[in-house]
Design a protein around this motif. Structure first.
Motif, PDB file in Angstrom:
ATOM      1  N   ASP A  11     -67.783 -40.365  -3.317  1.00 38.57           N
ATOM      2  CA  ASP A  11     -67.057 -39.300  -2.639  1.00 38.57           C
ATOM      3  C   ASP A  11     -66.823 -39.652  -1.171  1.00 38.57           C
ATOM      4  N   GLY A  12     -65.596 -39.446  -0.720  1.00 33.91           N
ATOM      5  CA  GLY A  12     -65.267 -39.678   0.672  1.00 33.91           C
ATOM      6  C   GLY A  12     -64.938 -41.107   1.029  1.00 33.91           C
ATOM      7  N   VAL A  13     -65.046 -42.018   0.064  1.00 31.48           N
ATOM      8  CA  VAL A  13     -64.766 -43.431   0.325  1.00 31.48           C
ATOM      9  C   VAL A  13     -63.371 -43.767  -0.183  1.00 31.48           C
ATOM     10  N   THR A  14     -62.603 -44.491   0.630  1.00 30.99           N
ATOM     11  CA  THR A  14     -61.258 -44.900   0.230  1.00 30.99           C
ATOM     12  C   THR A  14     -61.145 -46.411   0.203  1.00 30.99           C
ATOM     13  N   VAL A  15     -60.238 -46.900  -0.612  1.00 33.04           N
ATOM     14  CA  VAL A  15     -59.971 -48.334  -0.652  1.00 33.04           C
ATOM     15  C   VAL A  15     -59.517 -48.819   0.714  1.00 33.04           C
ATOM     16  N   ALA A  16     -58.660 -48.048   1.381  1.00 30.11           N
ATOM     17  CA  ALA A  16     -58.139 -48.462   2.684  1.00 30.11           C
ATOM     18  C   ALA A  16     -59.258 -48.678   3.696  1.00 30.11           C
ATOM     19  N   GLU A  17     -60.250 -47.793   3.704  1.00 32.03           N
ATOM     20  CA  GLU A  17     -61.359 -47.938   4.643  1.00 32.03           C
ATOM     21  C   GLU A  17     -62.207 -49.157   4.302  1.00 32.03           C
ATOM     22  N   LEU A  18     -62.473 -49.380   3.017  1.00 29.53           N
ATOM     23  CA  LEU A  18     -63.243 -50.560   2.618  1.00 29.53           C
ATOM     24  C   LEU A  18     -62.505 -51.840   2.975  1.00 29.53           C
ATOM     25  N   GLU A  19     -61.205 -51.859   2.763  1.00 33.34           N
ATOM     26  CA  GLU A  19     -60.414 -53.040   3.123  1.00 33.34           C
ATOM     27  C   GLU A  19     -60.464 -53.285   4.630  1.00 33.34           C
ATOM     28  N   ARG A  20     -60.346 -52.220   5.411  1.00 35.66           N
ATOM     29  CA  ARG A  20     -60.409 -52.365   6.871  1.00 35.66           C
ATOM     30  C   ARG A  20     -61.741 -52.977   7.301  1.00 35.66           C
ATOM     31  N   LEU A  21     -62.826 -52.515   6.702  1.00 36.02           N
ATOM     32  CA  LEU A  21     -64.139 -53.056   7.038  1.00 36.02           C
ATOM     33  C   LEU A  21     -64.261 -54.520   6.614  1.00 36.02           C
ATOM     34  N   CYS A  22     -63.756 -54.862   5.427  1.00 30.11           N
ATOM     35  CA  CYS A  22     -63.784 -56.260   4.974  1.00 30.11           C
ATOM     36  C   CYS A  22     -63.085 -57.168   5.978  1.00 30.11           C
ATOM     37  N   VAL A  23     -61.918 -56.748   6.442  1.00 35.38           N
ATOM     38  CA  VAL A  23     -61.163 -57.544   7.403  1.00 35.38           C
ATOM     39  C   VAL A  23     -61.949 -57.698   8.699  1.00 35.38           C
ATOM     40  N   VAL A 143     -56.549 -66.429  11.107  1.00 32.24           N
ATOM     41  CA  VAL A 143     -55.945 -65.371  10.304  1.00 32.24           C
ATOM     42  C   VAL A 143     -56.974 -64.858   9.303  1.00 32.24           C
ATOM     43  N   VAL A 144     -56.681 -63.685   8.751  1.00 34.42           N
ATOM     44  CA  VAL A 144     -57.495 -63.101   7.682  1.00 34.42           C
ATOM     45  C   VAL A 144     -56.565 -62.701   6.551  1.00 34.42           C
ATOM     46  N   HIS A 145     -56.871 -63.151   5.358  1.00 40.73           N
ATOM     47  CA  HIS A 145     -56.144 -62.771   4.151  1.00 40.73           C
ATOM     48  C   HIS A 145     -56.920 -61.620   3.511  1.00 40.73           C
ATOM     49  N   HIS A 146     -56.228 -60.576   3.054  1.00 45.31           N
ATOM     50  CA  HIS A 146     -56.979 -59.413   2.595  1.00 45.31           C
ATOM     51  C   HIS A 146     -56.186 -58.601   1.580  1.00 45.31           C
ATOM     52  N   ALA A 147     -56.919 -57.766   0.843  1.00 48.18           N
ATOM     53  CA  ALA A 147     -56.309 -56.908  -0.160  1.00 48.18           C
ATOM     54  C   ALA A 147     -57.248 -55.756  -0.474  1.00 48.18           C
ATOM     55  N   GLY A 148     -56.663 -54.666  -0.942  1.00 52.67           N
ATOM     56  CA  GLY A 148     -57.409 -53.565  -1.531  1.00 52.67           C
ATOM     57  C   GLY A 148     -56.773 -53.274  -2.881  1.00 52.67           C
ATOM     58  N   ARG A 149     -57.547 -52.720  -3.793  1.00 52.68           N
ATOM     59  CA  ARG A 149     -56.998 -52.424  -5.113  1.00 52.68           C
ATOM     60  C   ARG A 149     -55.862 -51.401  -4.983  1.00 52.68           C
ATOM     61  N   GLY A 150     -54.625 -51.884  -5.269  1.00 53.99           N
ATOM     62  CA  GLY A 150     -53.459 -51.029  -5.183  1.00 53.99           C
ATOM     63  C   GLY A 150     -52.745 -51.053  -3.845  1.00 53.99           C
ATOM     64  N   THR A 151     -53.215 -51.881  -2.878  1.00 52.12           N
ATOM     65  CA  THR A 151     -52.598 -51.893  -1.542  1.00 52.12           C
ATOM     66  C   THR A 151     -51.786 -53.147  -1.266  1.00 52.12           C
ATOM     67  N   GLY A 152     -51.769 -54.098  -2.206  1.00 52.77           N
ATOM     68  CA  GLY A 152     -51.071 -55.353  -1.963  1.00 52.77           C
ATOM     69  C   GLY A 152     -51.970 -56.371  -1.287  1.00 52.77           C
ATOM     70  N   ALA A 153     -51.470 -57.595  -1.162  1.00 54.02           N
ATOM     71  CA  ALA A 153     -52.199 -58.695  -0.525  1.00 54.02           C
ATOM     72  C   ALA A 153     -51.455 -59.119   0.728  1.00 54.02           C
ATOM     73  N   TRP A 154     -52.209 -59.394   1.792  1.00 54.19           N
ATOM     74  CA  TRP A 154     -51.617 -59.610   3.106  1.00 54.19           C
ATOM     75  C   TRP A 154     -52.343 -60.708   3.868  1.00 54.19           C
ATOM     76  N   THR A 155     -51.635 -61.315   4.806  1.00 58.04           N
ATOM     77  CA  THR A 155     -52.240 -62.187   5.808  1.00 58.04           C
ATOM     78  C   THR A 155     -51.978 -61.571   7.175  1.00 58.04           C
ATOM     79  N   SER A 156     -53.067 -61.330   7.917  1.00 56.02           N
ATOM     80  CA  SER A 156     -52.976 -60.688   9.222  1.00 56.02           C
ATOM     81  C   SER A 156     -53.616 -61.569  10.287  1.00 56.02           C
ATOM     82  N   PRO A 157     -53.233 -61.416  11.546  1.00 54.71           N
ATOM     83  CA  PRO A 157     -53.895 -62.151  12.622  1.00 54.71           C
ATOM     84  C   PRO A 157     -55.376 -61.788  12.701  1.00 54.71           C
ATOM     85  N   GLU A 158     -56.193 -62.746  13.060  1.00 51.25           N
ATOM     86  CA  GLU A 158     -57.624 -62.504  13.240  1.00 51.25           C
ATOM     87  C   GLU A 158     -57.879 -61.484  14.351  1.00 51.25           C
ATOM     88  N   ASP A 159     -57.103 -61.565  15.409  1.00 52.55           N
ATOM     89  CA  ASP A 159     -57.267 -60.696  16.571  1.00 52.55           C
ATOM     90  C   ASP A 159     -56.398 -59.446  16.392  1.00 52.55           C
TER      91      ASP A 159
END
Length: 302
Positions: A11-23, A143-159
């Motif tokens: 409860d209260g946990v979202t994929v988006a938040e978990l992905e943000r923390l992973c990154v 760079v950081v490559h990342h994904a969440g279930r249902g959010t797509g896969a992305w490459t973002s700057p490290e900074d």
């Protein structure tokens, strides 16, 4: 994009938040292993004591990841390559590889990574778990490559202050095995390498070429971004593949094990687009028991 449903989260946990923390966690550990790497570490430095400097950096990176995770998500479990596991109560487990591609790191070959993923289920059990968010930091490219279930896969700057926009990843559309650029890896043990060489004798004439990059996490990312068409390797543990598995699927690819319905893992991991994955899987299981034998050994990427 994958159609795999998002598993039930606390409860209260979202994929988006978990992905943000992973990154955030992967990026911080990536900066650490790059910027704090001992000068003149060299291969000879590993001969000076029972605890070599690569192992020290592995453990320090994992300690950093543990501290970050426990501060942000104290009820979650942690599974890491260095073995300092933490039992959790939330139903979520963080699966981390503090340095994936340690031989590359030792030799200063710019192809090593930090892999951080959050999974549901038991990551100790083959086929008993599934990633819901993950990130693979590439410190050499910042760079950081990342994904969440249902959010797509992305490459973002490290900074985060970098003004470059994230780039969405998509697997290769290649359909023909003969035009496939295939990434793979090899085990440490001599008898395993000998058997893998026999597999390569069968595989190499049937594909465009082979690439041996030295990091399972980055191999999976390269499938996701389409810079290789497929990847296959035996001997992987959960921390080698958890984040990369999700990134490939969210980039429109497929990741399977020794048969089309099994999860990836020690016996075999195959990643590719839909048109290629079964062709590649068949190459690595036809007429040979190398995958079974290699599953008993750790891969070079650990």
């Amino acid at each position: 994009m994958t159609t795999r449903p998002v598993p039930a989260l606390p409860d209260g946990v979202t994929v988006a938040e978990l992905e943000r923390l992973c990154v955030a966690f992967a990026a911080e550990a990536g900066r650490f292993i790059r910027d704090e790497r001992p000068p003149r570490m060299g291969v000879s430095a590993t001969k000076s004591s029972e605890t070599d400097v690569v192992t020290v950096m592995d453990r320090r990176s994992e300690e950093l990841l543990h501290a970050l995770i426990q501060q942000a998500r104290p009820d979650d479990g942690i599974l890491g390559e260095e073995g300092a596991d933490v039992a959790g109560t939330s139903g979520l487990t963080w699966v981390v590889d503090p340095i994936d591609g340690t031989v590359n790191y030792l030799y200063e070959v710019p192809a090593y990574a930090v892999s951080v993923a959050v999974v549901v289920g038991d990551p100790h059990a083959q086929g008993g778990w599934s990633p819901v968010a993950g990130a693979v930091a590439d410190p050499s490219l910042r760079v950081v490559h990342h994904a969440g279930r249902g959010t797509g896969a992305w490459t973002s700057p490290e900074d985060p202050s970098d003004d470059r926009s994230p780039v969405r990843l998509s697997v290769s559309a290649e359909e023909r095995l003969g035009r496939t650029l295939l990434a793979t890896g090899f085990g440490y043990a001599a008898h395993v390498r000998a058997r893998q060489a026999q597999v390569m004798l069968r595989v190499l004439p049937l594909v465009r070429d082979i690439r041996r990059i030295g990091s399972a996490a980055l191999d999976l990312v390269r499938v996701a971004e389409g810079s290789v068409d497929a990847y296959a390797e035996s001997g992987l543990n959960a921390w080698d593949l958890a984040a990369g598995w999700l990134i490939v699927e969210e980039a429109g690819g497929v990741v399977v094990g020794e048969d089309r319905d099994s999860a990836p893992g020690k016996i075999l991991t195959v990643a590719a687009g839909h048109a290629l994955v079964e062709q590649v899987r068949t190459l690595f299981v036809s007429g040979d028991d190398t995958a079974e034998d290699t599953a008993q050994e750790d891969s070079d990427e650990e």
